[in-house]
Design an enzyme around this catalytic site. Structure first.
Site: not given
Ligand code: PGA
Length: 236
Positions: A88, A157
């Site tokens: 992550h 992400e």
């Molecule tokens: P967020 O975070 O939805 O607050 O942007 C996503 C994540 O960190 O997996």
């Protein structure tokens, strides 16, 4: 589809238990058949319910031992946890985990048969360098990772989209996902500022097999609505 909630360093043990109970109840009541994951803070781990798979946001690649501040497989096994989030953005950029340490973690939990949600994504300065440079950066995050692992899920992400309210355009997400699907046939999630009002647009994109949600998933009610949106899409 896969709908995952990353609760990060939020909620108490009591509130997490209530959260999971609420989600479980909602999924049952509405006959929701999506694959739903919740990743609570490690102090709040508990067993999965019939519809909610509980995973860990982190763990050290060891069964147990002298790793102060970490948890290992022994602590996960107590709750029957078989799902882990690896790579992550906050682990990479805030905690400072290196690709090398992520590979060690990946291999250890892969050998135990864990379902692994492996996250990749670029910071803003890299995105601003253009698509080619950005894909080269993301490709490095695939190095050393068994992209053919049967229990692998990948989450794209963009670092700058996490918790910021900003998201790439739908075209941009489709373009990145198309390239990433060539690297691995594993289910591919989008994450970064997903919320009730935009989840449907993301889930309808080509090569988006689900979402990983942070802030907007902190309220069980919102997370449930997102699961319902996913279910409604599948019915069409
Ligand atoms: P967020 O975070 O939805 O607050 O942007 C996503 C994540 O960190 O997996």
């Amino acid at each position: 589809m896969i709908i995952a909630a990353n609760l990060k360093t939020n909620l108490t043990r009591e509130k997490t238990a209530k959260y999971i109970k609420e989600v479980e109840h909602f999924l049952n009541q509405h006959n929701i058949s999506q694959e739903v994951f919740v990743f609570p803070a490690v102090s709040n781990l508990m067993s999965s319910t019939s519809k909610v798979v509980v995973g860990t946001q982190n763990a050290y690649p060891a069964v147990n031992g002298a790793f102060t501040g970490e948890i290992g497989y022994e602590q996960l096994e107590e709750f029957g946890i078989k799902t882990i989030l690896i790579g992550h953005s906050e682990r990479r950029h805030v905690i400072g985990e290196t690709q090398e340490s992520l590979i060690a973690k990946f291999d250890f939990y892969k050998n135990l048969g864990f379902k692994i949600i492996y996250c990749v994504g670029e910071p803003l300065n890299v995105r601003e360098m253009g698509h080619k440079a950005m894909m080269e950066y993301i490709s490095k995050q695939y190095e050393g990772i068994d992209t053919a692992y049967e229990n692998l899920i990948i989450a794209y992400e963009p670092v700058w989209a996490i918790g910021s309210g900003l998201t790439p355009t739908l075209e941009d997400i489709e373009m990145v996902h198309k390239d990433l699907k060539i690297k691995s046939a594993a289910p591919l999630l989008y994450g970064g500022s997903v919320k009730v009002s935009n989840i449907t647009e993301f889930l309808t994109l080509d090569n988006v097999d689900g979402v990983l949600v942070g802030s907007a998933a902190l309220y069980a009610e919102h997370f449930c609505t997102m699961c319902e949106h996913a279910q409604n899409l599948e019915k069409k």
